[in-house]
Design a protein around this motif. Structure first.
Motif, mmCIF file in Angstrom:
data_model
loop_
_atom_site.group_PDB
_atom_site.id
_atom_site.type_symbol
_atom_site.label_atom_id
_atom_site.label_comp_id
_atom_site.label_asym_id
_atom_site.label_seq_id
_atom_site.Cartn_x
_atom_site.Cartn_y
_atom_site.Cartn_z
ATOM 1 N N GLU A 126 0.827 -1.215 0.000
ATOM 2 C CA GLU A 126 0.000 0.000 0.000
ATOM 3 C C GLU A 126 0.852 1.252 0.000
ATOM 4 O OE1 GLU A 126 -2.292 -0.828 3.433
ATOM 5 O OE2 GLU A 126 -3.684 -2.194 2.380
ATOM 6 N N ALA A 127 1.980 1.222 0.703
ATOM 7 C CA ALA A 127 2.893 2.376 0.713
ATOM 8 C C ALA A 127 3.473 2.605 -0.679
ATOM 9 C CB ALA A 127 4.005 2.146 1.734
ATOM 10 N N ALA A 128 3.828 1.527 -1.356
ATOM 11 C CA ALA A 128 4.372 1.641 -2.717
ATOM 12 C C ALA A 128 3.315 2.157 -3.683
ATOM 13 C CB ALA A 128 4.888 0.277 -3.179
ATOM 14 N N LYS A 129 2.067 1.733 -3.502
ATOM 15 C CA LYS A 129 0.977 2.189 -4.371
ATOM 16 C C LYS A 129 0.786 3.702 -4.240
ATOM 17 C CE LYS A 129 -2.775 2.204 -6.901
ATOM 18 N NZ LYS A 129 -2.656 2.427 -8.350
ATOM 19 N N LYS A 130 0.893 4.245 -3.035
ATOM 20 C CA LYS A 130 0.768 5.687 -2.833
ATOM 21 C C LYS A 130 1.869 6.424 -3.582
ATOM 22 C CE LYS A 130 -1.524 5.444 1.690
ATOM 23 N NZ LYS A 130 -1.389 5.699 3.148
ATOM 24 N N ARG A 131 3.081 5.889 -3.561
ATOM 25 C CA ARG A 131 4.190 6.520 -4.283
ATOM 26 C C ARG A 131 3.947 6.485 -5.785
ATOM 27 N NH1 ARG A 131 9.424 3.510 -2.191
ATOM 28 N NH2 ARG A 131 10.349 4.876 -3.801
ATOM 29 N N LEU A 132 3.409 5.393 -6.291
ATOM 30 C CA LEU A 132 3.099 5.294 -7.723
ATOM 31 C C LEU A 132 2.006 6.293 -8.097
ATOM 32 C CD1 LEU A 132 3.153 1.403 -8.113
ATOM 33 C CD2 LEU A 132 4.787 2.993 -9.136
ATOM 34 N N ASP A 133 1.000 6.402 -7.252
ATOM 35 C CA ASP A 133 -0.085 7.358 -7.519
ATOM 36 C C ASP A 133 0.437 8.790 -7.527
ATOM 37 O OD1 ASP A 133 -1.872 5.296 -7.688
ATOM 38 O OD2 ASP A 133 -2.648 5.513 -5.635
ATOM 39 N N ALA A 134 1.516 9.024 -6.769
ATOM 40 C CA ALA A 134 2.105 10.368 -6.712
ATOM 41 C C ALA A 134 3.034 10.638 -7.881
ATOM 42 C CB ALA A 134 2.846 10.544 -5.394
ATOM 43 N N GLY A 135 3.197 9.645 -8.743
ATOM 44 C CA GLY A 135 3.987 9.862 -9.962
ATOM 45 C C GLY A 135 5.342 9.199 -10.004
ATOM 46 N N GLU A 136 5.717 8.429 -8.984
ATOM 47 C CA GLU A 136 7.020 7.764 -9.011
ATOM 48 C C GLU A 136 7.040 6.656 -10.057
ATOM 49 O OE1 GLU A 136 9.497 6.855 -5.766
ATOM 50 O OE2 GLU A 136 8.280 8.005 -4.324
ATOM 51 N N ASP A 137 8.244 6.403 -10.570
ATOM 52 C CA ASP A 137 8.410 5.429 -11.646
ATOM 53 C C ASP A 137 8.330 3.997 -11.098
ATOM 54 O OD1 ASP A 137 9.192 4.762 -14.473
ATOM 55 O OD2 ASP A 137 10.860 3.832 -13.405
ATOM 56 N N PHE A 138 7.633 3.144 -11.852
ATOM 57 C CA PHE A 138 7.447 1.740 -11.466
ATOM 58 C C PHE A 138 8.797 1.045 -11.299
ATOM 59 C CE2 PHE A 138 5.825 -2.596 -11.789
ATOM 60 C CZ PHE A 138 4.549 -2.498 -11.225
ATOM 61 N N MET A 139 9.723 1.289 -12.252
ATOM 62 C CA MET A 139 11.014 0.600 -12.221
ATOM 63 C C MET A 139 11.915 1.121 -11.108
ATOM 64 S SD MET A 139 10.744 -1.804 -14.249
ATOM 65 C CE MET A 139 12.380 -2.375 -13.842
ATOM 66 N N LYS A 140 11.687 2.359 -10.668
ATOM 67 C CA LYS A 140 12.480 2.873 -9.548
ATOM 68 C C LYS A 140 12.186 2.062 -8.292
ATOM 69 C CE LYS A 140 13.272 6.902 -6.611
ATOM 70 N NZ LYS A 140 12.851 8.270 -6.262
ATOM 71 N N ILE A 141 10.877 1.794 -8.065
ATOM 72 C CA ILE A 141 10.508 0.992 -6.898
ATOM 73 C C ILE A 141 11.019 -0.442 -7.053
ATOM 74 C CG2 ILE A 141 8.552 0.068 -5.577
ATOM 75 C CD1 ILE A 141 7.047 2.618 -6.236
ATOM 76 N N ALA A 142 10.990 -0.964 -8.300
ATOM 77 C CA ALA A 142 11.537 -2.307 -8.548
ATOM 78 C C ALA A 142 13.009 -2.354 -8.179
ATOM 79 C CB ALA A 142 11.341 -2.684 -10.015
ATOM 80 N N GLY A 143 13.759 -1.283 -8.533
ATOM 81 C CA GLY A 143 15.179 -1.226 -8.196
ATOM 82 C C GLY A 143 15.412 -1.237 -6.698
ATOM 83 N N GLU A 144 14.553 -0.558 -5.953
ATOM 84 C CA GLU A 144 14.682 -0.560 -4.498
ATOM 85 C C GLU A 144 14.432 -1.958 -3.922
ATOM 86 O OE1 GLU A 144 11.994 2.368 -3.094
ATOM 87 O OE2 GLU A 144 13.064 4.058 -4.000
ATOM 88 N N LEU A 145 13.631 -2.732 -4.659
ATOM 89 C CA LEU A 145 13.382 -4.118 -4.237
ATOM 90 C C LEU A 145 14.441 -5.082 -4.768
ATOM 91 C CD1 LEU A 145 9.513 -4.186 -4.875
ATOM 92 C CD2 LEU A 145 10.664 -4.129 -2.643
ATOM 93 N N LYS A 146 15.508 -4.475 -5.373
ATOM 94 C CA LYS A 146 16.617 -5.245 -5.957
ATOM 95 C C LYS A 146 16.147 -6.198 -7.053
ATOM 96 C CE LYS A 146 19.763 -5.024 -1.992
ATOM 97 N NZ LYS A 146 19.221 -3.755 -1.570
ATOM 98 N N ALA A 147 15.237 -5.707 -7.895
ATOM 99 C CA ALA A 147 14.705 -6.502 -9.003
ATOM 100 C C ALA A 147 14.949 -5.778 -10.319
ATOM 101 C CB ALA A 147 13.216 -6.754 -8.812
ATOM 102 N N LYS A 148 15.442 -6.525 -11.315
ATOM 103 C CA LYS A 148 15.603 -5.977 -12.658
ATOM 104 C C LYS A 148 14.274 -6.110 -13.403
ATOM 105 C CE LYS A 148 18.905 -8.776 -13.892
ATOM 106 N NZ LYS A 148 19.071 -9.626 -12.731
ATOM 107 N N GLU A 149 14.203 -5.447 -14.564
ATOM 108 C CA GLU A 149 12.962 -5.517 -15.345
ATOM 109 C C GLU A 149 12.644 -6.959 -15.734
ATOM 110 O OE1 GLU A 149 10.810 -3.412 -19.217
ATOM 111 O OE2 GLU A 149 12.808 -2.783 -18.578
ATOM 112 N N SER A 150 13.699 -7.739 -16.090
ATOM 113 C CA SER A 150 13.472 -9.137 -16.485
ATOM 114 C C SER A 150 12.930 -9.970 -15.321
ATOM 115 C CB SER A 150 14.771 -9.754 -17.003
ATOM 116 O OG SER A 150 15.788 -9.701 -16.010
ATOM 117 N N ASP A 151 13.264 -9.559 -14.077
ATOM 118 C CA ASP A 151 12.798 -10.307 -12.910
ATOM 119 C C ASP A 151 11.305 -10.126 -12.666
ATOM 120 O OD1 ASP A 151 15.429 -11.047 -12.471
ATOM 121 O OD2 ASP A 151 15.817 -9.394 -11.088
ATOM 122 N N ILE A 152 10.777 -8.946 -13.040
ATOM 123 C CA ILE A 152 9.374 -8.652 -12.696
ATOM 124 C C ILE A 152 8.448 -8.724 -13.910
ATOM 125 C CG2 ILE A 152 10.121 -7.172 -10.788
ATOM 126 C CD1 ILE A 152 9.309 -4.759 -12.553
#
Length: 387
Positions: free
Chosen positions: A42-68
């Protein structure tokens, strides 16, 4: 099958019955962020709604695009049904609310939708006609089978039966149990493995049952049995010489490869060994345990996966003359993807195997607890056989 006529009405009716076979369901490519709990999602969803990039949050989760990325999946392809339902409820480009799935807490983004597609009759007409011809041919084969069995019951020779039925008939040369003639050359016949095994379980004068192979039948009879015997050296001298040389070459190649690896020790790399053997170094990447190719056959792949990262190993080559030394430069352990094709294949195999095991266990239980007996004398009489 090619001689059988099929009407347009039959083809149309078959198409209507088999429409699901020619339907491609809607497929979607999604990005999935997974979280340890719904609070984090839910915290991540609020950041996305505020305009943050999907892949930026993926990077914080230590995931590459191919991983997700879960590419081109239909709804049943999702092992987690709740994730699949959520993915197929979104418009292209949309991001989901946090989803509490059966396997993960997730936020999904749909990046591509491929619509469902029903192939029209015109595109599959030839397939339908061929399948109908084959189905009817199987019925015709049964009629031929009955006629041949009747002819065999009347002691008609195979040559005459084959001529009347228009079927191929072959008299094999003397053949060994592994399918080789007297000169060591392979003999090729339809259903070879099954036919030769059955022939070696039979004998001269025995009326053997037809073998059911590939939706058809093969009839066979043994006309001569040649006892095994050691052939004189003069007859096989050239083969003995060839086999000896091949075996010696393989032994020498294996010994040299093992000696080089032993000499290399724990630190030497493959590029320092190459000048000693005037060998070229080739690089092959992305090999899987089940992969085989012209460059990497089964022996080489088995050797590769038996060695640790950074270690040297070896395998014999298929030419019977050389060996190769292999350096494992990197080991990539794949990230588990519950919706991947590989996992689905393993899941399907497990389900199939479990189903077979349960059926087998049930039948064994029924046999154990049932009072069954076979009247062997009556069965032999029915078959027309004698003891």
């Amino acid at each position: 099958a090619s001689r059988i006529s099929v009407s347009d009405a039959d083809i149309n009716a078959s198409y209507e019955t088999r429409k699901p076979d020619f339907f491609t369901p809607e497929k979607r490519t999604i990005l999935q962020l997974s979280f340890p709990d719904m609070t984090a999602a839910e915290a991540a969803k609020k950041r996305l709604d505020a305009g943050e990039d999907f892949m930026k949050i993926a990077g914080e989760l230590k995931a590459k695009e191919s991983d997700i990325t879960f590419a081109n999946l239909s709804k049943p392809d999702f092992i987690d049904g709740k994730i699949g339902e959520a993915a197929f409820a979104l418009a292209e480009g949309a991001v989901s609310q946090p989803v509490k799935g059966n396997l993960a807490n997730a936020i999904l983004k749909v990046v591509k939708i491929t619509p469902s597609f029903q192939k029209p009759l015109a595109d599959v007409r030839d397939v339908l006609m061929t399948d109908l011809q084959l189905d009817r041919a199987k019925d015709e084969i049964q009629s031929i089978y009955d006629a041949i069995e009747e002819a065999r019951g009347n002691q008609t020779r195979f040559e005459e039966i084959a001529g009347k039925a228009g079927l191929p008939f072959t008299v094999l040369p003397a053949v060994s149990a592994v399918g080789l003639d007297r000169d060591g050359k392979a003999v090729t016949i339809p259903g070879q493995t099954d036919v030769i095994k059955a022939a070696f379980d039979s004998d001269v004068g025995v009326e053997a049952d037809a073998l059911s192979i590939n939706d058809g039948y093969v009839w066979y009879e043994v006309r001569e049995v040649i006892p095994s015997a050691l052939r004189p050296l003069d007859e096989v001298k050239d083969r003995v010489k060839t086999d000896f040389v091949v075996g010696k070459l393989r032994s020498l190649a294996a010994d040299k490869a093992k000696a080089l690896i032993e000499k290399a020790g724990a630190t030497t790399k493959i590029d320092t060994l190459a000048p000693e053997t005037a060998a070229d170094i080739k690089t092959v990447t992305g090999l899987k345990r089940v992969d085989t190719s012209e460059e990497f056959d089964g022996l080489a792949t088995t050797a590769l996966f038996s060695a640790a990262e950074g270690k040297l190993t070896w395998s014999l080559d298929g030419d019977g003359k050389t060996a190769r030394i292999i350096e494992v430069t990197k080991v990539n352990v794949p990230i588990f993807n519950a919706a991947s094709a590989d996992v689905k294949e393993v899941s399907d195999l497990a389900k199939s195997g479990l189903g077979s095991d349960l059926t087998d266990a049930y039948l064994k239980s029924v046999r154990r607890n049932s009072d069954l007996a076979i009247n062997e004398a009556l069965w032999l009489t029915i078959r027309g056989a004698s003891r």
